[in-house]
Design a protein around this motif. Structure first.
Motif, mmCIF file in Angstrom:
data_model
loop_
_atom_site.group_PDB
_atom_site.id
_atom_site.type_symbol
_atom_site.label_atom_id
_atom_site.label_comp_id
_atom_site.label_asym_id
_atom_site.label_seq_id
_atom_site.Cartn_x
_atom_site.Cartn_y
_atom_site.Cartn_z
ATOM 1 N N VAL A 1 -1.997 14.519 8.403
ATOM 2 C CA VAL A 1 -2.673 15.667 9.007
ATOM 3 C C VAL A 1 -1.913 16.929 8.616
ATOM 4 N N VAL A 2 -2.576 18.063 8.790
ATOM 5 C CA VAL A 2 -1.959 19.364 8.566
ATOM 6 C C VAL A 2 -2.087 20.170 9.849
ATOM 7 N N GLY A 3 -0.987 20.741 10.302
ATOM 8 C CA GLY A 3 -1.032 21.538 11.528
ATOM 9 C C GLY A 3 -1.409 20.695 12.725
ATOM 10 N N THR A 4 -2.431 21.130 13.457
ATOM 11 C CA THR A 4 -2.857 20.417 14.669
ATOM 12 C C THR A 4 -4.121 19.606 14.432
ATOM 13 N N SER A 5 -4.485 19.398 13.167
ATOM 14 C CA SER A 5 -5.657 18.557 12.895
ATOM 15 C C SER A 5 -5.329 17.113 13.239
ATOM 16 N N GLY A 6 -6.363 16.322 13.488
ATOM 17 C CA GLY A 6 -6.145 14.938 13.897
ATOM 18 C C GLY A 6 -5.726 14.868 15.356
ATOM 19 N N HIS B 1 -6.845 13.459 9.189
ATOM 20 C CA HIS B 1 -7.579 14.097 8.098
ATOM 21 C C HIS B 1 -6.897 13.753 6.772
ATOM 22 N N ALA B 2 -6.479 12.517 6.631
ATOM 23 C CA ALA B 2 -5.748 12.070 5.443
ATOM 24 C C ALA B 2 -6.517 12.413 4.164
ATOM 25 N N VAL B 3 -5.803 12.951 3.178
ATOM 26 C CA VAL B 3 -6.442 13.511 1.981
ATOM 27 C C VAL B 3 -7.235 12.481 1.189
ATOM 28 N N HIS B 4 -6.611 11.366 0.825
ATOM 29 C CA HIS B 4 -7.301 10.395 -0.041
ATOM 30 C C HIS B 4 -8.464 9.729 0.684
ATOM 31 N N ALA B 5 -8.268 9.415 1.956
ATOM 32 C CA ALA B 5 -9.346 8.803 2.723
ATOM 33 C C ALA B 5 -10.517 9.764 2.887
ATOM 34 N N THR B 6 -10.217 11.031 3.145
ATOM 35 C CA THR B 6 -11.298 12.009 3.273
ATOM 36 C C THR B 6 -12.019 12.184 1.944
ATOM 37 N N HIS C 1 -14.651 14.431 6.723
ATOM 38 C CA HIS C 1 -13.865 14.667 7.942
ATOM 39 C C HIS C 1 -12.506 13.954 7.914
ATOM 40 N N GLY C 2 -12.508 12.620 7.886
ATOM 41 C CA GLY C 2 -11.221 11.949 7.946
ATOM 42 C C GLY C 2 -11.320 10.477 8.269
ATOM 43 N N THR C 3 -10.371 9.986 9.067
ATOM 44 C CA THR C 3 -10.295 8.568 9.406
ATOM 45 C C THR C 3 -10.173 8.379 10.910
ATOM 46 N N ILE C 4 -10.513 7.181 11.361
ATOM 47 C CA ILE C 4 -10.200 6.785 12.729
ATOM 48 C C ILE C 4 -9.929 5.283 12.730
ATOM 49 N N THR C 5 -8.848 4.894 13.368
ATOM 50 C CA THR C 5 -8.505 3.483 13.509
ATOM 51 C C THR C 5 -8.046 3.241 14.931
ATOM 52 N N GLN D 1 -2.487 2.066 6.184
ATOM 53 C CA GLN D 1 -3.029 1.123 5.209
ATOM 54 C C GLN D 1 -4.352 1.626 4.632
ATOM 55 N N LEU D 2 -5.189 2.213 5.484
ATOM 56 C CA LEU D 2 -6.476 2.728 5.034
ATOM 57 C C LEU D 2 -6.282 3.866 4.039
ATOM 58 N N GLU D 3 -5.383 4.788 4.351
ATOM 59 C CA GLU D 3 -5.117 5.891 3.427
ATOM 60 C C GLU D 3 -4.579 5.356 2.104
ATOM 61 N N TRP D 4 -3.702 4.363 2.158
ATOM 62 C CA TRP D 4 -3.141 3.788 0.937
ATOM 63 C C TRP D 4 -4.218 3.124 0.093
ATOM 64 N N MET D 5 -5.120 2.377 0.727
ATOM 65 C CA MET D 5 -6.193 1.723 -0.034
ATOM 66 C C MET D 5 -7.135 2.746 -0.661
ATOM 67 N N CYS D 6 -7.388 3.838 0.045
ATOM 68 C CA CYS D 6 -8.238 4.892 -0.522
ATOM 69 C C CYS D 6 -7.568 5.525 -1.735
ATOM 70 N N ARG D 7 -6.265 5.754 -1.628
ATOM 71 C CA ARG D 7 -5.530 6.305 -2.765
ATOM 72 C C ARG D 7 -5.545 5.336 -3.945
#
Length: 240
Positions: free
Chosen positions: A49-54, A121-126, A181-185, A199-205
């Motif tokens: 996330v960046v700042g207060t996002s997520g 709001h992970a970059v690769h997942a988004t 938007h992003g992810t939710i787990t 793990q989700l962000e890593w798989m998206c990357r």
């Protein structure tokens, strides 16, 4: 003050019960709040996330502790404990709960075993959410999320529409992508919910990286291979 499912003020003022810092406060709530704050700070440190996002939440009994709206995680202290009941009424603290409260509450209502939710709001997942309706099964950790990860349709943040679309995408899964938007787990603990997000962000990357090689298409796991991975993962980790 009473809060709606969307996290906005509603009706006549009703004093919220403040227990953080109170010697009578339940130790379980204080411990859960400390873990929630640590997890929220970790999402920033790990670049999810960046700042207060997520936002992050954890359920203790019938109380859901949540990150407050628009407050930097490094500023959160024990006296900032923010909590709601399962109907979204604020019962702890005075800070306004996250605007994504409807998604968190929808998860807890849908699955009694859910004890923690992590939204980023992970970059690769988004990025993947912009490209496909489902993350292709590029790795056996797909099985740890219940199967190929779906993408929920876009809806404005903080709305019941977004929460409904998320629940549809989560059917039989413990994580999904939110389009543009992003992810939710979620999981049985904050550690588990966070690990699933990572793990989700890593798989998206991984998928984006493999897909970017000209003239090649990523090799995908078959349903049979995912079933085998699911069975093997049941015995993964320490026992007792």
């Amino acid at each position: 003050m009473t809060y709606s499912r969307a996290g906005g003020a509603e009706g006549a003022a009703e004093p919220a019960r403040e227990t953080a810092g109170d010697p009578t406060a339940e130790p379980a709530l204080e411990a859960a709040w400390a873990e929630l704050v640590a997890t929220a700070r970790r999402t920033v440190a790990d670049g999810l996330v960046v700042g207060t996002s997520g936002n992050v939440s954890v359920r203790v009994g019938d109380t859901v502790l949540v990150t407050p709206s628009g407050v930097s995680y490094d500023r959160l202290a024990p006296h900032d404990m923010t909590g709601v009941d399962l109907d979204g009424r604020q019962v702890l603290g005075t800070l306004v709960p996250t605007s994504e409260l409807p998604m968190h509450l929808a998860v807890y209502r849908a699955d009694p075993g859910a004890r923690a939710v992590v939204h980023t709001h992970a970059v690769h997942a988004t990025a993947v959410s912009l490209l496909v309706p489902e993350l292709p099964p590029v790795h056996y950790m797909t099985a740890a999320l219940g199967g190929p990860v779906r993408v929920a349709p876009y809806a404005a943040y903080g709305t019941d529409e977004l929460a409904r679309g998320m629940l549809d995408a989560l059917a039989g899964r413990t994580g999904c992508l939110l389009r543009n938007h992003g992810t939710i787990t979620y999981g049985a603990s904050l550690d588990q919910a966070y690990d699933r997000t990572a793990q989700l962000e890593w798989m998206c990357r991984l998928w984006l990286t493999a897909s970017s090689v000209p003239g090649h298409s990523p090799s995908l796991l078959t349903p049979a291979q995912l079933t085998e991975a699911t069975e093997r993962l049941r015995g993964y980790g320490q026992r007792g």
